[in-house]
Structures are given as structure tokens and as C-alpha cells.
Design a protein around this motif. Structure first.
Motif, mmCIF file in Angstrom:
data_model
loop_
_atom_site.group_PDB
_atom_site.id
_atom_site.type_symbol
_atom_site.label_atom_id
_atom_site.label_comp_id
_atom_site.label_asym_id
_atom_site.label_seq_id
_atom_site.Cartn_x
_atom_site.Cartn_y
_atom_site.Cartn_z
ATOM 1 N N TRP A 29 0.846 -1.184 0.000
ATOM 2 C CA TRP A 29 0.000 0.000 0.000
ATOM 3 C C TRP A 29 0.883 1.236 0.000
ATOM 4 O O TRP A 29 2.026 1.206 0.438
ATOM 5 N N LEU A 30 0.330 2.331 -0.471
ATOM 6 C CA LEU A 30 1.033 3.608 -0.443
ATOM 7 C C LEU A 30 1.241 4.010 1.014
ATOM 8 O O LEU A 30 0.352 3.804 1.844
ATOM 9 N N ASP A 35 -0.289 9.026 1.214
ATOM 10 C CA ASP A 35 -1.703 8.872 0.894
ATOM 11 C C ASP A 35 -2.506 10.077 1.375
ATOM 12 O O ASP A 35 -3.371 10.588 0.663
ATOM 13 N N ALA A 103 -3.856 3.466 -2.823
ATOM 14 C CA ALA A 103 -3.993 4.614 -1.929
ATOM 15 C C ALA A 103 -5.392 4.569 -1.328
ATOM 16 O O ALA A 103 -6.336 5.118 -1.889
ATOM 17 N N SER A 106 -7.069 8.074 -0.050
ATOM 18 C CA SER A 106 -7.458 8.898 -1.195
ATOM 19 C C SER A 106 -8.650 8.292 -1.929
ATOM 20 O O SER A 106 -9.541 9.011 -2.380
#
Length: 143
Positions: A29-30, A35, A103, A106
Motif C-alpha cells: 500500500w502507499l 496517501d 492509496a 485517497s
């Protein structure tokens, strides 16, 4: 010296024994800070886009913003809510792209904002339609 019977190219690295890198199991994951920064930047861009879509949707027929010979009469600006709905749809499409980027913050913010803009567009169109039928009914009774 390389073995001519080997199917591997001579310029590529050879991994054997302790030199083997770990396998890639999943994409990560970011990072949360990135994010949140991405979500804040997109929030600003979404706000600008929604306002621009609203202004593009305003019917400018016969209205000139800097007309020196204007008679200062009332100006009726009727927004076309279709443009705002399209902006909400674009926000929802970008949410799918953000999910592919991994993200999650987001993505959630884009989905919430896109749905809110679509609800505002549908609500505005219904209010305008109700005003239009009420104005038509008033003009019919005045005759």
C-alpha cells in the motif's frame, strides 16, 4: 567462462544459493503520509473542478459580464446540472485509479466526494425542474 550450452544470456546476473532475492508476494500500500498528502491535493483539485463545472454549466445566453451599455436589469443564471454530474462521475472514475495505486485514504475520500457531487447535481436538477413546473403553472393561471 560461460557454458555455450546454457540458455541464459551471458550479461544477466545469476542467482544461486544465498544470493537469491526474496519473492515478491504482493504490492504494498502507499505509505500513509503520502496517501494523506495525495488526498489533500486531490481535494483541492476536486473543489476547483466542481466549481469550474458549475460555472461551465451556467447558461450565459445574452449575458456579458463586462457590458458597458448594460441596463442593470436582473440577470437570471440557470445552471445546467449535467456538467456537475459529469464532474462527479470523473471523481468516481479517478477513485478506481487511486485504488489501483493502492492509496486507500485517497480512494475513500474520492468516492465520498464523488457521491456528494452527484447527489448535489441530482438534487439541483430536481429543484430546477420543480421551479420550472411551478413557473409554468403560474404563467398558465395568469393568462
Amino acid at each position: 567462462m560461460t557454458d555455450p550450452a546454457s540458455p541464459r544470456s551471458p550479461g544477466l546476473p545469476q542467482f544461486r544459493g544465498d544470493n537469491v532475492p526474496p519473492p515478491h508476494s504482493r504490492r504494498r500500500w502507499l505509505p500513509l503520509a503520502g496517501d494523506i498528502a495525495l488526498a489533500a491535493g486531490l481535494l483541492v483539485l476536486d473543489g476547483i473542478g466542481a466549481v469550474a463545472a458549475f460555472l461551465l454549466g451556467i447558461d450565459y445566453s445574452g449575458w456579458k459580464p463586462f457590458d458597458p451599455g448594460a441596463d442593470n436589469s436582473d440577470i437570471t443564471l440557470a445552471p445546467n446540472w449535467l456538467y456537475v454530474g459529469i464532474a462527479g462521475g470523473v471523481m468516481l472514475l479517478t477513485a478506481a485509479l487511486l485504488y489501483r495505486l493502492r492509496a486507500i485514504v485517497s480512494t475513500c475520500l474520492q468516492v465520498l466526494l464523488g457521491i456528494a457531487v452527484l447527489v448535489a447535481a441530482v438534487g439541483g436538477a430536481q429543484i430546477d425542474e420543480h421551479r420550472g413546473t411551478r413557473a409554468e403553472a403560474a404563467s398558465m393561471t395568469a393568462r
